[in-house]
Design a protein around this motif. Structure first.
Motif, mmCIF file in Angstrom:
data_model
loop_
_atom_site.group_PDB
_atom_site.id
_atom_site.type_symbol
_atom_site.label_atom_id
_atom_site.label_comp_id
_atom_site.label_asym_id
_atom_site.label_seq_id
_atom_site.Cartn_x
_atom_site.Cartn_y
_atom_site.Cartn_z
ATOM 1 N N UNK A 26 0.804 -1.229 0.000
ATOM 2 C CA UNK A 26 0.000 0.000 0.000
ATOM 3 C C UNK A 26 0.835 1.276 0.000
ATOM 4 N N UNK A 27 2.149 1.163 0.129
ATOM 5 C CA UNK A 27 3.001 2.350 0.176
ATOM 6 C C UNK A 27 3.191 2.927 -1.228
ATOM 7 N N UNK A 28 3.360 4.248 -1.352
ATOM 8 C CA UNK A 28 3.495 4.893 -2.668
ATOM 9 C C UNK A 28 4.911 4.764 -3.240
ATOM 10 N N UNK A 29 5.325 3.540 -3.511
ATOM 11 C CA UNK A 29 6.663 3.287 -4.035
ATOM 12 C C UNK A 29 6.725 3.730 -5.497
ATOM 13 N N UNK A 30 7.550 4.719 -5.840
ATOM 14 C CA UNK A 30 7.583 5.190 -7.233
ATOM 15 C C UNK A 30 8.081 4.142 -8.216
ATOM 16 N N UNK A 31 8.786 3.125 -7.724
ATOM 17 C CA UNK A 31 9.246 2.070 -8.630
ATOM 18 C C UNK A 31 8.064 1.279 -9.178
ATOM 19 N N UNK A 32 6.950 1.255 -8.437
ATOM 20 C CA UNK A 32 5.754 0.540 -8.876
ATOM 21 C C UNK A 32 4.772 1.466 -9.589
ATOM 22 N N UNK A 33 5.223 2.633 -10.018
ATOM 23 C CA UNK A 33 4.344 3.567 -10.714
ATOM 24 C C UNK A 33 3.987 3.009 -12.082
ATOM 25 N N UNK A 34 2.696 2.806 -12.306
ATOM 26 C CA UNK A 34 2.211 2.272 -13.575
ATOM 27 C C UNK A 34 1.653 3.416 -14.417
ATOM 28 N N UNK A 35 2.106 3.509 -15.652
ATOM 29 C CA UNK A 35 1.718 4.605 -16.530
ATOM 30 C C UNK A 35 0.491 4.231 -17.356
ATOM 31 N N UNK A 36 -0.676 4.394 -16.758
ATOM 32 C CA UNK A 36 -1.899 4.309 -17.555
ATOM 33 C C UNK A 36 -1.968 5.549 -18.447
ATOM 34 N N UNK A 71 3.297 11.751 -7.722
ATOM 35 C CA UNK A 71 4.203 12.844 -7.335
ATOM 36 C C UNK A 71 5.572 12.308 -6.940
ATOM 37 N N UNK A 72 5.617 11.123 -6.301
ATOM 38 C CA UNK A 72 6.920 10.533 -5.950
ATOM 39 C C UNK A 72 7.692 10.152 -7.218
ATOM 40 N N UNK A 73 6.974 9.606 -8.196
ATOM 41 C CA UNK A 73 7.625 9.288 -9.472
ATOM 42 C C UNK A 73 8.092 10.559 -10.172
ATOM 43 N N UNK A 74 7.307 11.618 -10.069
ATOM 44 C CA UNK A 74 7.680 12.898 -10.672
ATOM 45 C C UNK A 74 8.970 13.434 -10.065
ATOM 46 N N UNK A 75 9.057 13.406 -8.747
ATOM 47 C CA UNK A 75 10.250 13.933 -8.072
ATOM 48 C C UNK A 75 11.505 13.168 -8.498
ATOM 49 N N UNK A 76 11.363 11.861 -8.703
ATOM 50 C CA UNK A 76 12.522 11.059 -9.116
ATOM 51 C C UNK A 76 13.013 11.428 -10.515
ATOM 52 N N UNK A 77 12.119 11.973 -11.337
ATOM 53 C CA UNK A 77 12.488 12.311 -12.714
ATOM 54 C C UNK A 77 12.995 13.737 -12.870
ATOM 55 N N UNK A 78 12.941 14.526 -11.810
ATOM 56 C CA UNK A 78 13.361 15.921 -11.928
ATOM 57 C C UNK A 78 14.872 16.038 -12.086
ATOM 58 N N UNK A 79 15.278 17.124 -12.720
ATOM 59 C CA UNK A 79 16.710 17.381 -12.864
ATOM 60 C C UNK A 79 17.349 17.603 -11.500
#
Length: 455
Positions: A26-36, A71-79
């Protein structure tokens, strides 16, 4: 299943299904971010807005649609030159908001050091930090989660902070993340100044039916499992139905289904396990009155006499059968009479909408030899009439029913359903018979399908 069993399953089902990590955490792990489709579009739009140094961005979505994970996945992709601050507690005052930003940006290590500082001093400290970033080509982003709970004064403070800028660029970008109520709040007349400053608006939607398949496959593969052999097609159909495509609910029902699957020592998750998991999670309660039963009500006074039992069916049925279970069937049949139809017992809405499995056609064997089959022994009677009445009742479900006459060490008329080639199909029918008709003594009996050809 007992609570102890659930706790044990929760600890070890990963080993049973050969996962190297929990697939539906249930945790918001960005590694499990699925791009629908909607998640991919939102991520791309937000990245574009941040790279263009736009002031205020908005991300909304209903409960459980994956806003925090996005948002966690977004932060990981920022410069690397983008400094971020996360405001996770929306129940803050204007001054507390400023202290949280200064601490999360790393200006101070402890917000209590600024406890006595006034608002003007806090804003000036933040402004000096932002100017120092601009001097080296860096920027700052504040992500405010659960923004629908912010008070009007705090939202106004955020608007004021977007006014910190140079002649060329904004010094602070703000990403507001919240439920649809946030859009309603921003549409209020007193919020028009803030609303007009929103450069991009992104919305997350529930997953479609196809996306649910892809979502489950993505998470199972990422955890090291083989999703094609774990979740059956009908299980995925039911997961979509009970979750309504909401990722958080998908995670919950899949995780509970895997627990129950391990407790049953099942290598696959079928729709029966998913139905049990959904009911344990109370996902079906809100829809209990909305999903009608598919059971056809028999006409009053109409009985169908069971046909002569197939010899092959009787041979399978009589092998290894012992004991007679009358309790549940007698209770239900007591209300059955030629002048009045039976009352409908409570029907779990999930089971009421399932497509029933097809029995094996004994006359059209696809392969020679002896093959495994499964039949459901529902109830037994000392005489034929109540057995025929029970068979008529079950045929209203659309099941293939036969009455086995007394034979060998079984001196009773036994009502059977099936046979089925797959254990999952037999388990589904067993559950439907128990829950829809109240035959709690029903059980699955394994046997072998005979064929005319030698093995």
């Amino acid at each position: 299943m007992s609570p102890v069993c659930c706790r044990t399953a929760a600890l070890v089902y990963e080993d049973h299904y050969r996962f190297h990590r929990q697939p539906f955490s249930p945790t918001p792990d960005p590694e499990f971010f699925y791009k629908s489709d909607s998640h991919h579009q939102a991520l791309e739009q937000l990245l574009q807005g941040i790279r263009r140094r736009e002031g205020i961005l908005l991300l909304t979505g209903d409960v459980g649609t994956g806003k925090t994970t996005t948002t966690r996945a977004l932060v990981r992709l920022l410069d690397k030159n983008v400094f971020t601050a996360l405001v996770l507690n929306p129940f803050v005052s204007e001054d507390e908001l400023l202290r949280v930003l200064l601490q999360d940006f790393g200006v101070v290590s402890d917000s209590r050091a600024l406890q006595d500082a006034g608002r003007q001093s806090l804003v000036e400290t933040l402004n000096r930090f932002l100017l120092s970033l601009a001097a080296v080509g860096a920027s700052a982003l504040a992500v405010v989660d659960e923004a629908q709970n912010l008070t009007a004064p705090v939202l106004e403070q955020l608007r004021v902070l977007t006014g910190l800028e140079t002649d060329q660029q904004k010094l602070l970008q703000i990403l507001l993340v919240g439920q649809p109520e946030l859009q309603t709040m921003l549409a209020l007349p007193e919020m028009r100044q803030l609303n007009q400053r929103i450069a991009r608006r992104c919305t997350l939607r529930p997953l479609t039916r196809d996306e649910v398949d892809q979502y489950v496959a993505f998470r199972v593969r990422l955890a090291g499992g083989a999703w094609e052999t774990i979740f059956t097609r009908r299980a995925l159909d039911l997961i979509y139905q009970v979750s309504e495509g909401v990722p958080r609910k998908i995670n919950l029902v899949c995780d509970r289904s895997l627990e129950m699957g391990f407790a049953a020592l099942s290598l696959t998750i079928d729709e029966v396990l998913v139905a049990k998991a959904a009911e344990a999670l109370e996902f079906t309660r809100a829809d209990r009155d909305a999903i009608p039963s598919t059971r056809r009500r028999p006409r009053p006074g109409r009985f169908v006499v069971a046909p002569q039992t197939k010899r092959s069916m009787a041979a399978v049925a009589c092998g290894g059968v012992a004991g007679v279970g009358l309790g549940a069937a007698l209770t239900l049949l007591a209300a059955w009479s030629p002048s009045a139809g039976p009352g409908d017992p409570p029907v779990p809405p999930i089971l009421a909408t399932l497509a029933l499995p097809q029995p094996v056609d004994l006359a059209a064997a696809a392969e020679p030899g002896v093959r495994q089959s499964y039949t459901i022994r529902t109830v037994a009677f000392d005489s034929l009439p109540p057995a025929d009445a029970t068979a008529a009742l079950l045929r209203e479900l659309g099941a293939d029913v036969a009455v086995a006459p007394p034979a060998g060490d079984v001196p009773s008329y036994v009502v059977w359903i099936g046979p089925y080639a797959l254990l999952a199909d037999a388990r589904l029918m067993e559950t439907v018979v128990k829950r829809r008709f109240g035959f709690l003594d029903a059980r699955i009996v394994a046997g072998a399908l005979p064929s005319d050809s030698p093995p």
